[in-house]
Design a protein around this motif. Structure first.
Motif, PDB file in Angstrom:
ATOM      1  N   THR A  80       6.812  13.579  -9.463  1.00 15.63           N
ATOM      2  CA  THR A  80       7.853  14.533  -9.128  1.00 15.63           C
ATOM      3  C   THR A  80       9.006  14.528 -10.130  1.00 15.63           C
ATOM      4  O   THR A  80       9.547  15.580 -10.452  1.00 15.63           O
ATOM      5  N   PHE A  81       9.372  13.337 -10.560  1.00 12.84           N
ATOM      6  CA  PHE A  81      10.598  13.263 -11.342  1.00 12.84           C
ATOM      7  C   PHE A  81      10.310  13.435 -12.821  1.00 12.84           C
ATOM      8  O   PHE A  81       9.331  12.906 -13.359  1.00 12.84           O
ATOM      9  N   GLY A 123       6.817  22.268  -9.582  1.00 13.71           N
ATOM     10  CA  GLY A 123       8.111  22.011 -10.200  1.00 13.71           C
ATOM     11  C   GLY A 123       8.338  20.526 -10.349  1.00 13.71           C
ATOM     12  O   GLY A 123       7.424  19.716 -10.152  1.00 13.71           O
ATOM     13  N   TYR A 124       9.561  20.178 -10.663  1.00 11.60           N
ATOM     14  CA  TYR A 124       9.899  18.770 -10.784  1.00 11.60           C
ATOM     15  C   TYR A 124      11.354  18.560 -10.435  1.00 11.60           C
ATOM     16  O   TYR A 124      12.139  19.512 -10.354  1.00 11.60           O
ATOM     17  N   ILE A 125      11.710  17.323 -10.231  1.00 11.30           N
ATOM     18  CA  ILE A 125      13.092  16.980  -9.902  1.00 11.30           C
ATOM     19  C   ILE A 125      13.715  16.291 -11.106  1.00 11.30           C
ATOM     20  O   ILE A 125      13.126  15.361 -11.671  1.00 11.30           O
ATOM     21  N   SER A 126      14.855  16.759 -11.403  1.00 14.13           N
ATOM     22  CA  SER A 126      15.634  16.052 -12.413  1.00 14.13           C
ATOM     23  C   SER A 126      16.600  15.142 -11.689  1.00 14.13           C
ATOM     24  O   SER A 126      17.550  15.608 -11.059  1.00 14.13           O
ATOM     25  N   ALA A 179       9.506  15.300  -3.218  1.00 11.91           N
ATOM     26  CA  ALA A 179       8.489  14.597  -3.993  1.00 11.91           C
ATOM     27  C   ALA A 179       7.133  14.729  -3.332  1.00 11.91           C
ATOM     28  O   ALA A 179       6.120  14.965  -3.995  1.00 11.91           O
ATOM     29  N   ASN A 180       7.105  14.605  -2.030  1.00 16.68           N
ATOM     30  CA  ASN A 180       5.832  14.745  -1.315  1.00 16.68           C
ATOM     31  C   ASN A 180       5.286  16.156  -1.445  1.00 16.68           C
ATOM     32  O   ASN A 180       4.082  16.346  -1.617  1.00 16.68           O
ATOM     33  N   LEU A 181       6.165  17.138  -1.329  1.00 19.12           N
ATOM     34  CA  LEU A 181       5.696  18.527  -1.429  1.00 19.12           C
ATOM     35  C   LEU A 181       5.135  18.805  -2.812  1.00 19.12           C
ATOM     36  O   LEU A 181       4.106  19.485  -2.953  1.00 19.12           O
ATOM     37  N   ILE A 182       5.830  18.268  -3.799  1.00 19.16           N
ATOM     38  CA  ILE A 182       5.343  18.486  -5.165  1.00 19.16           C
ATOM     39  C   ILE A 182       4.025  17.736  -5.381  1.00 19.16           C
ATOM     40  O   ILE A 182       3.077  18.258  -5.962  1.00 19.16           O
ATOM     41  N   ARG A 219       0.827  -1.201   0.000  1.00 21.72           N
ATOM     42  CA  ARG A 219       0.000   0.000   0.000  1.00 21.72           C
ATOM     43  C   ARG A 219       0.865   1.256   0.000  1.00 21.72           C
ATOM     44  O   ARG A 219       0.633   2.189  -0.772  1.00 21.72           O
ATOM     45  N   GLU A 220       1.866   1.242   0.871  1.00 19.54           N
ATOM     46  CA  GLU A 220       2.719   2.426   0.990  1.00 19.54           C
ATOM     47  C   GLU A 220       3.577   2.609  -0.256  1.00 19.54           C
ATOM     48  O   GLU A 220       3.886   3.723  -0.648  1.00 19.54           O
ATOM     49  N   ARG A 221       3.930   1.514  -0.844  1.00 22.66           N
ATOM     50  CA  ARG A 221       4.733   1.633  -2.061  1.00 22.66           C
ATOM     51  C   ARG A 221       3.935   2.296  -3.162  1.00 22.66           C
ATOM     52  O   ARG A 221       4.458   3.117  -3.921  1.00 22.66           O
ATOM     53  N   LYS A 222       2.714   1.949  -3.227  1.00 19.15           N
ATOM     54  CA  LYS A 222       1.862   2.556  -4.262  1.00 19.15           C
ATOM     55  C   LYS A 222       1.772   4.058  -4.070  1.00 19.15           C
ATOM     56  O   LYS A 222       1.925   4.834  -5.013  1.00 19.15           O
ATOM     57  N   VAL A 223       1.498   4.425  -2.841  1.00 18.12           N
ATOM     58  CA  VAL A 223       1.369   5.852  -2.556  1.00 18.12           C
ATOM     59  C   VAL A 223       2.660   6.577  -2.904  1.00 18.12           C
ATOM     60  O   VAL A 223       2.652   7.639  -3.547  1.00 18.12           O
ATOM     61  N   ALA A 224       3.768   5.975  -2.501  1.00 16.40           N
ATOM     62  CA  ALA A 224       5.061   6.608  -2.743  1.00 16.40           C
ATOM     63  C   ALA A 224       5.319   6.707  -4.235  1.00 16.40           C
ATOM     64  O   ALA A 224       5.820   7.732  -4.725  1.00 16.40           O
ATOM     65  N   LEU A 225       4.975   5.655  -4.919  1.00 14.24           N
ATOM     66  CA  LEU A 225       5.263   5.653  -6.350  1.00 14.24           C
ATOM     67  C   LEU A 225       4.498   6.743  -7.083  1.00 14.24           C
ATOM     68  O   LEU A 225       4.988   7.337  -8.039  1.00 14.24           O
ATOM     69  N   ARG A 226       3.342   7.023  -6.622  1.00 20.54           N
ATOM     70  CA  ARG A 226       2.560   8.090  -7.255  1.00 20.54           C
ATOM     71  C   ARG A 226       3.280   9.429  -7.098  1.00 20.54           C
ATOM     72  O   ARG A 226       3.389  10.200  -8.053  1.00 20.54           O
TER      73      ARG A 226
END
Lengths: 818, 365
Positions: free
Chosen positions: A765-766, B341-344, B331-334, A753-760
């Motif tokens: 983000t990246f 923004g985003y992270i490279s 990542a959480n903040l974004i 469950r936590e992995r899913k949330v994190a992956l989102r």
């Protein structure tokens, strides 16, 4: 009907007036206390004076059988009454009942008396008023279905009952008079046929008048209270007679009568409390009118002899009744109880002041049983056509009575009325016997009454059946006026519908009772006083005793069920034992003592380590736990067992058993601190994370001592919780990998469950891409393959050119959708 | 009142019962009322008198209460407790053993049955409908459910009240209480927007003289407000004696993670007992955001090296932080919308939007 009803009312009123005039002086309804005092004094004097009288009467009564019969007869009489009333209801409109009794004196003089008496007038004690209405209505009206006698009675009833109670002392008085009453009653019964024909109202009234007069004559020597009592009694008797007659009589009068009836009931109860009569009366056995008369006689003898304390006890019982139903019930119960007591002589030795009130004991269950009895009795005894009809009515009444009990408090009164109605039907064997006895004593009229009543009854019952439902409802509403009345009426109606046609009539009665309650308001003052009066003797027959123990009683009983209170020591020497859920008390021969259980635990551990057979281990552990529980063993060993089982269950992912063990451990740790307390506290914290139960988490935090917080396991769990709360997957999975003991088994439950949330979050983000390796290390995957499997399972896309890189942008959409 | 006789006292009780004056009756059975100091009421065996004047079960209750005053006057507090609990009888008596919530749950059952009766009263007219009792009963049930951590049981109550056409016509006092509990529930469900709405309503409509109640509301309103970016003023905290929040407020708005951790641990007991520790913990996210915003403001660029954030975190004495964790926090903040923004990963840089990279908290859901 209306016409007849009106006519009857006036007459009744006139009768009432007579009564009231005599009684009025004696008591004022409002001033119950005074009345009581007067009664009390009277009773004393009467008791002494009456004893002589009693002696005279007693002979006749002395025979327990005779007395009983009389008593029974009375109840029977009640039944007919009810039937009549019921019948009246259907046919009749509430207004009559209500208005006449309640309202200020209607046109007729007699009415005036009634009205005055009820509201406030100084007229004869409340009982008198109620009786009056009853008598006219009961005697004549019973037969005619139209009148809704019931409604009025309630009002009158309520006030009256207290008065009656207060008058209870009167009983003694009544007894002496009882004979005259009986005579009167007989006369009435004779007149019944006429009533049934249509004269009912007049006849009934006359009887009442006669009775009233008679009492006055007899009473003269006695104080006012006595006179009142006598009147009441007489009235009651008359009423009874009328009730019997009622079958034939018109409905109109009934309405009025009902009140009196109730009163009568109460008075009757007072008089005859001993009365097995009440119960019997309730029972279908339709005693002839004579029975009614006889009943008074029986009551007379006894009441005289009654010890003062017992009289007071009876009074108390009735004062404690809030509803008519209650009174009816009390009546029955008292009759039975007091009869027995009188028989075996314990009545003179018992400390009545400490005798518990019967009502409380009996209540519904009794009521029901009685009703059933009645119904059965009625059907059986009343073989005759007329009789048969009445039985139905009775049966219905009973049923209704039940309903009433359920729905409305007032029902009691109705029940009493029913009983009276029954008694009237003399055709039955019992009734006949009673009637015969009565005849011996007083008149032969009872027999004739019975026959007449039986004839009339069928008609009445039919009428009641026809009009019962609709009319009854109307009456109820009209009377009730208030929401309550309606509500009850509605319920009663339902009940009626379910029941036979006869039932509707009963329902009406109930309603009437309700209406009566509403009526009381005008008599607030009287009500209050009666209440106050009640309080004096009141309620707790046993003196109130504050005991802290009583508090513990419930606990004690509860704990009685727990194993700690009934420890057993097992004798079974088997090391292994299959688990069976206990369905009965454990047999020591199948329970293993602790020293055997220790071996068992070792055996299970070894077996588990070598075979890893969870099914076997779980069963063995459960049987060990059961044996411990059954023997109330809560020691370190118990803790060890539960910890062991919890670990095994955790390893195998058996939530259910694990949680059971955790719950037990939490309680066990309070008394048996273990070195593993931190471990299992940590498990609990982790489990709350799994269930996302922030509330329980918070409470758990409250109870964490600094020492516990320092525990490795707890500290780890707390750190993990903090990381989890902030979505700090990096730290979360770092801690996951460092999980001490068996914590990782628990964390495994929500890692996905936590992995899913994190992956989102990661995918969002990246940009533009992210190596799978990062995900693997940050989300705690042990190897790249498992990570890839996880990612592809979620629909994450990779760059075609480099399958090691995640296409975050496209994956974001896929993850959001998943 | 302090010198009345036993008969006068009982008469008062009787009248109160008779007049349905529940609050006065409660006073007469309360230990906060001066009558408990009246030696004339301190009877060793008040049963008889009570029995004479009062109907059961009141006679027993009052007798127990009087006996309790007697016990207190003799400094026999154990017995006093027992008798006063006898007064409270049934639901409120506490068991030494067993589950602490057991009696509360029983009480909740009773209240629930009452609630059902009220809720199903469809026949009576509006003016005397039993439905008027719904909100009061649900408030009492909320109180219990919050105590025994059965928040999920609140849902049907809230639904029932929400669907009631009387919901806006209950007395202000009841509505304030209701909103208070519903707001708290929303807060624990992380529905901060509605929580703020409910709690604000409660706070604004709470009677001005009920400082204690206002304070209770604030205890929950403050964290919610802070999570939504509204920081309380120092005056407010002082007025309601909530200075425990002062450092929290300051640290959050400054992005001072170090101070926040200190403040939280310093008043941890208080916060945990109020049940808001876990909520306040979420302020760390806001604090991260404020801290990183400072980094951004300092660097004055849209391409922020991750190392800069790592340094800032180390400055906050988070020694065990690594670059992966910085990425995780960012990542959480974004993800939550606090940073645009985003992270490279390749360049180890945070690229923030040129327009409003740190949107105001109130605009972030």
């Amino acid at each position: 009907y209306l016409m007849s009803g009106q006519a009857s009312h006036p007459q009744a009123n006139g009768n009432m007036g007579n009564f009231s005039s005599g009684d009025g002086q004696v008591h004022e309804n409002p001033e119950w206390e005074k009345a009581r005092q007067a009664l009390a004094s009277i009773n004393k004097s009467q008791s002494s004076a009456k004893t002589a009288q009693a002696g005279q009467f007693q002979p006749a009564v002395t025979d327990s059988a005779a007395i009983q019969q009389q008593q029974q007869q009375q109840p029977q009489q009640y039944y007919p009454w009810y039937q009549q009333t019921q019948q009246h209801y259907p046919g009749y409109t509430y207004p009559y009942n209500y208005y006449y009794p309640v309202g200020p004196p209607p046109p007729v003089p007699g009415m005036e008396d009634q009205s005055t008496g009820y509201p406030s007038q100084s007229q004869p004690p409340p009982p008198a008023t109620p009786q009056q209405p009853q008598s006219p209505t009961t005697s004549e009206k019973p037969p005619p279905p139209p009148p809704p006698p019931i409604p009025p009675p309630p009002n009158s009833q309520y006030p009256p009952p207290p008065s009656q109670n207060a008058y209870s002392a009167n009983n003694s008085m009544q007894y002496p008079h009882g004979d005259p009453n009986q005579m009167q009653a007989y006369n009435h019964s004779q007149g019944r046929p006429n009533y049934g024909q249509g004269f009912q109202a007049q006849h009934t009234y006359q009887p009442s008048q006669n009775t009233s007069q008679q009492p006055g004559q007899y009473v003269p020597g006695l104080g006012r209270g006595e006179a009142n009592k006598n009147k009441n009694q007489k009235q009651g008797q008359q009423l009874w007679h009328r009730m019997k007659q009622a079958p034939g009589t018109s409905s109109v009068k009934f309405n009025i009568h009902k009140r009196p009836y109730q009163v009568q009931c109460s008075s009757m109860s007072n008089q005859s409390f001993p009365p097995g009569e009440q119960p019997s009366g309730l029972n279908p056995t339709p005693s002839s009118p004579s029975s009614a008369s006889a009943a008074p006689g029986g009551a007379q003898t006894r009441p005289q002899d009654w010890p003062q304390a017992m009289k007071e006890y009876v009074q108390r019982c009735f004062t404690a009744c809030e509803t008519e139903e209650d009174k009816d019930r009390t009546e029955k119960v008292l009759k039975e109880v007091l009869q027995d007591r009188l028989k075996d002589g314990s009545a003179y030795t018992i400390d009545w002041t400490h005798e518990p009130l019967p009502e409380l004991k009996v209540k519904q269950s009794r009521w029901e049983s009685v009703a059933s009895q009645r119904s059965s009795d009625g059907s059986i005894s009343r073989g005759g056509s007329a009789v048969v009809a009445s039985p139905r009515g009775r049966g219905g009444a009973h049923r209704l009575g039940h309903y009433r009990n359920i729905f409305s408090q007032r029902s009691p009164s109705s029940s009493s009325s029913r009983s009276s109605s029954r008694s009237p039907s003399p055709s039955h064997g019992r009734n006949r016997d009673r009637s015969n006895q009565r005849h011996r004593r007083s008149d032969s009229g009872s027999q004739s009454d019975s026959s007449i009543s039986s004839d009339l009854r069928p008609q009445l019952s039919r009428r009641s059946q026809r009009g019962g439902r609709g009319r009854g409802n109307d009456r109820d509403r009209g009377r009730g006026g208030g929401v309550r009345g309606r509500g009850r009426g509605g319920k009663a109606n339902r009940g009626r519908r379910n029941m036979d046609d006869s039932n509707p009539a009963v329902g009406k009665k109930r309603k009437g009772g309700n209406a009566g309650l509403d009526f009381h308001d005008p008599n607030r003052e009287a009500k209050k006083q009666s209440r106050a009066a009640r309080f004096h003797k009141q309620l707790r027959s046993e003196p109130l005793v504050l005991s802290i123990n009583s508090l513990d009683l419930p606990d004690g009983t509860q704990e009685g069920l727990s194993w700690e209170d009934c420890p057993i020591v097992g004798t079974c020497q088997d090391i292994t034992k299959s688990y069976l859920r206990l369905t009965c008390a454990p047999d020591p021969s199948t329970v293993r003592p602790v020293h055997v259980l220790r071996k068992s635990l070792q055996a299970v551990k070894i077996h588990w380590k070598t075979h890893h057979d969870y099914t076997y281990a779980c069963e063995q552990m459960k049987s060990i736990r059961q044996d411990l529980t059954v023997q109330g063993v809560r020691t370190d060993f118990t803790v060890e067992v539960y910890e062991c089982h919890a670990r095994i269950a955790l390893e195998k992912g058996d939530h259910e058993e694990f949680n059971q063990c955790q719950t037990q451990l939490k309680a066990l740790y309070k008394d048996n601190p273990s070195e593993n307390i931190g471990e299992f506290t940590a498990y609990r914290l982790l489990y709350y994370i799994f269930t996302k139960n922030s509330g329980d988490l918070t409470t758990e935090l409250v109870y964490l001592t600094p020492a516990l917080r320092a525990d490795v396991c707890v500290a780890h769990a707390l750190a993990l919780r903090a990381a989890w709360a902030l979505g700090n997957y990096r730290r979360f999975f770092k801690l996951y990998k460092e999980a001490p003991r068996m914590a990782s088994y628990l964390i495994d439950k929500f890692v996905e469950r936590e992995r899913k949330v994190a992956l989102r979050a990661i995918a969002k983000t990246f940009r533009p891409d992210l190596p799978v390796q990062y995900v693997q290390s940050n989300l705690g995957f042990s190897c790249l393959d498992s990570c890839m499997a996880f990612l592809t399972g979620l629909g994450v896309t990779f760059y075609p050119c480099d399958p090691q890189k995640i296409d975050c942008k496209t994956s974001t959409a896929a993850l959001a959708a998943s | 009142m302090a010198h009345i006789t036993i008969n006068q006292y009982l008469q008062q009780v009787y009248d109160a019962i008779d007049n349905h004056d529940g609050s006065f009756c409660a006073e007469l059975l309360s230990f906060k009322h001066p009558h408990v100091a009246n030696p004339r009421l301190q009877l060793a065996s008040p049963e008889e008198k009570c029995q004479q004047l009062l109907e059961p079960p009141y006679d027993e209750m009052v007798a127990a209460h009087l006996r309790c005053t007697y016990a207190v006057s003799n400094h026999d507090f154990v017995e006093a407790y027992k008798f006063q609990t006898l007064v409270a009888e049934q639901q409120l008596q506490k068991k030494g053993k067993g589950q602490p919530g057991e009696m509360l749950e029983k009480a909740a059952e009773q209240l629930m049955s009452c609630f059902r009766v009220c809720a199903s009263d469809n026949r009576a007219g509006i003016e005397d409908s039993k439905k008027w009792g719904m909100m009061f009963l649900s408030n009492q049930l909320f109180k219990i459910y919050f105590k025994i951590n059965k928040l999920h049981l609140c849902k049907p109550l809230i639904r029932a009240i929400d669907s009631s056409n009387l919901k806006n016509d209950y007395s202000p006092a009841q509505k304030v209480t209701y909103k208070y509990y519903v707001g708290r529930k929303a807060m624990f469900d992380s529905d901060f927007k509605p929580a703020e709405e409910f709690l604000s309503y409660a706070f604004h409509h709470c009677h001005g003289s009920s400082q204690k109640n206002k304070r209770m509301i604030l205890i929950y309103l403050l964290p919610v407000k802070m999570l939504l970016g509204h920081m309380p003023t120092h005056q407010l905290l002082r007025k309601y004696d909530l200075m425990q929040f002062a450092d929290v407020t300051k640290s959050v708005s400054e992005g001072n993670l170090l101070l926040l951790n200190e403040a939280l641990s310093k008043h941890e007991t208080f916060f945990i007992r109020c049940g808001i520790f876990l909520i306040l913990e979420k302020l760390k996210i806001i604090t991260y955001r404020n801290l990183f915003k400072k980094v951004y403001l300092l660097l004055r660029t849209h391409q922020l090296p991750l190392d800069a954030f790592l340094v800032s975190l180390k400055m906050m004495q988070l020694d065990d932080v690594d670059i992966d964790e910085v990425q995780c926090i960012l990542a959480n903040l974004i993800y939550m919308g606090h940073i645009k923004g985003y992270i490279s990963h390749q360049h180890q840089k945070l690229v923030v939007s040129k327009q409003n990279p740190f949107p105001p908290l109130s605009s972030v859901s």
